[in-house]
Design an enzyme around this catalytic site. Structure first.
Site, PDB file in Angstrom:
ATOM      1  N   ARG A 200       0.816  -1.228   0.000  1.00  0.00           N
ATOM      2  CA  ARG A 200       0.000   0.000   0.000  1.00  0.00           C
ATOM      3  C   ARG A 200       0.844   1.270   0.000  1.00  0.00           C
ATOM      4  O   ARG A 200       0.475   2.292   0.581  1.00  0.00           O
ATOM      5  CB  ARG A 200      -0.938   0.047   1.214  1.00  0.00           C
ATOM      6  CG  ARG A 200      -1.913  -1.092   1.311  1.00  0.00           C
ATOM      7  CD  ARG A 200      -2.883  -1.117   0.136  1.00  0.00           C
ATOM      8  NE  ARG A 200      -3.987  -1.978   0.439  1.00  0.00           N
ATOM      9  CZ  ARG A 200      -3.997  -3.299   0.197  1.00  0.00           C
ATOM     10  NH1 ARG A 200      -2.963  -3.882  -0.367  1.00  0.00           N
ATOM     11  NH2 ARG A 200      -5.056  -4.016   0.516  1.00  0.00           N
TER      12      ARG A 200
ATOM     13  N   CYS B 264     -10.547  -0.626   3.682  1.00  0.00           N
ATOM     14  CA  CYS B 264      -9.906  -0.744   4.995  1.00  0.00           C
ATOM     15  C   CYS B 264      -9.396   0.614   5.453  1.00  0.00           C
ATOM     16  O   CYS B 264      -8.806   1.369   4.686  1.00  0.00           O
ATOM     17  CB  CYS B 264      -8.758  -1.744   4.935  1.00  0.00           C
ATOM     18  SG  CYS B 264      -9.355  -3.442   4.850  1.00  0.00           S
TER      19      CYS B 264
ATOM     20  N   GLU C 261      -4.699   3.600   6.337  1.00  0.00           N
ATOM     21  CA  GLU C 261      -4.611   3.150   4.958  1.00  0.00           C
ATOM     22  C   GLU C 261      -5.401   4.145   4.112  1.00  0.00           C
ATOM     23  O   GLU C 261      -5.040   4.454   2.991  1.00  0.00           O
ATOM     24  CB  GLU C 261      -5.209   1.733   4.848  1.00  0.00           C
ATOM     25  CG  GLU C 261      -4.706   0.924   3.673  1.00  0.00           C
ATOM     26  CD  GLU C 261      -5.676   0.908   2.511  1.00  0.00           C
ATOM     27  OE1 GLU C 261      -5.296   0.421   1.454  1.00  0.00           O
ATOM     28  OE2 GLU C 261      -6.808   1.404   2.655  1.00  0.00           O
TER      29      GLU C 261
END
Ligand code: EPU
Length: 302
Positions: free
Chosen positions: A177, A226, A296
């Site tokens: 990520r 998320c 995130e």
């Protein structure tokens, strides 16, 4: 922020940038949260250097918006304008195993289009909302794959050099990520190199991923996916769930009953409520597990 200077408005039209005054970002984000500002729609990549020079010369702060699916935007009148690419037609062109994709292309549609042409590899990302540019910037991943693995070349606007550049895949680092792109780099287009696979086989993979996602994630509810990254070797969702926090709410901001790392907007949640919920959950996880969860979701708070 409003652009009212007629000289700037005229120049925008001249360089093919559409001005949508007073746009509610809540309508452009999957969380359905966010205040109001002017939206600048870019019809031609080539107009970016002129546009950014114009904004900088007039001290107009800006942010780049992709598909708005991994984003929490602040409330009220926002102190920057937002730039967004207009999706061209066609937005995917195939050449053997190479897919030339515009950053504004919808990720799911791109995956399906490639699949129909016997190009696979991206099955895991089916069902992830957003644009290809957004997926690229964050190195979106799921079910053991990540988009970065397939990148051959990226065309981007680099704010630092104020120009459009092309980077080879091996000049970019793709991590969990996270990518080596600068925060103010704007993704414009990508060439993906995808493995050949019969459509039927890809479809089977797509069905399995869809089923897994449906059974574990709150699809159909307003969320940004998320909220926290998984810390090394652990699962943020499992920790939040173990603490019994599913259903915990601040106003209409709520920890999903289905997946504890998804926070949903169950009605008319404000950014303030969502941020309070995020801070509260982070603090509880820190207290019990001694782990500081990292966001995130990207937060644009004024
Ligand atoms: N779990 C719970 N309770 C929950 C949620 C999860 O006990 O409420 C447990 C699950 O049972 C499982 C473990 O935690 O044993 C991991 O859960 P899951 O398989 O759902 O994966 P995840 O680590 O929570 C990651 C990505 C997702 C991606 C899935 C599938 C992150 C932060 N999340 O979730 O990506 O869809 O794997 O590959 O890396 C996103 O990026 O926005 C996102 C949702």
């Amino acid at each position: 922020m409003r652009i009212s200077d007629p000289r700037i408005v005229a120049k925008l039209a001249e360089i093919s940038v559409g001005l949508q005054p007073g746009t509610a970002l809540a309508d452009l984000t999957s969380l359905g949260i966010g205040g109001t500002t002017d939206l600048l729609r870019i019809k031609k990549h080539e107009s970016l250097p002129d546009l950014l020079n114009l904004l900088d010369a007039n001290h107009v702060p800006h942010k780049f918006l992709g598909g708005g699916s991994n984003l929490l935007v602040g409330d009220g009148e926002l102190p920057w304008v937002v730039l967004q690419l207009v999706r061209p037609e066609p937005d995917v062109v195939l050449d053997g195993n190479l897919a030339h994709v515009d950053a504004a292309a919808d990720l799911g549609r791109m995956i399906t289009f490639c699949a129909k042409n016997d190009l696979g590899g991206m099955e895991g990302l089916i069902g992830v909302p957003g644009t290809v540019g957004g997926a690229l910037r964050m190195n979106a991943g799921a079910y053991g794959m990540q988009i970065g693995s397939y990148v051959r070349e990226v065309k981007l606007y680099r704010a630092a050099g104020r120009k459009i550049e092309v980077l080879r895949g091996d000049q970019i680092s793709f991590e969990y990520r996270h990518t080596s792109f600068a925060p103010d780099d704007m993704m414009l287009a990508v060439i993906l190199e995808l493995p050949s696979k019969p459509f039927k086989e890809i479809l089977q993979g797509i069905r399995i991923c869809n089923e897994k996602r449906r059974s574990s994630q709150p699809l159909g509810q307003k969320s940004a996916g998320c909220i926290f990254k998984n810390p090394p070797g652990a699962s943020a969702g499992r920790m939040i769930d173990e603490l019994g926090l599913k259903g915990l709410s601040v106003g209409d901001a709520r920890v999903s009953d289905r997946h504890a790392n998804f926070f949903v907007n169950a009605g008319h949640a404000s950014a303030k409520e969502m941020l309070t919920l995020i801070a509260d959950v982070r603090e509880r996880v820190q207290k019990t597990y001694g782990v500081s969860l990292e966001n995130e979701v990207v937060v644009w708070n004024a």
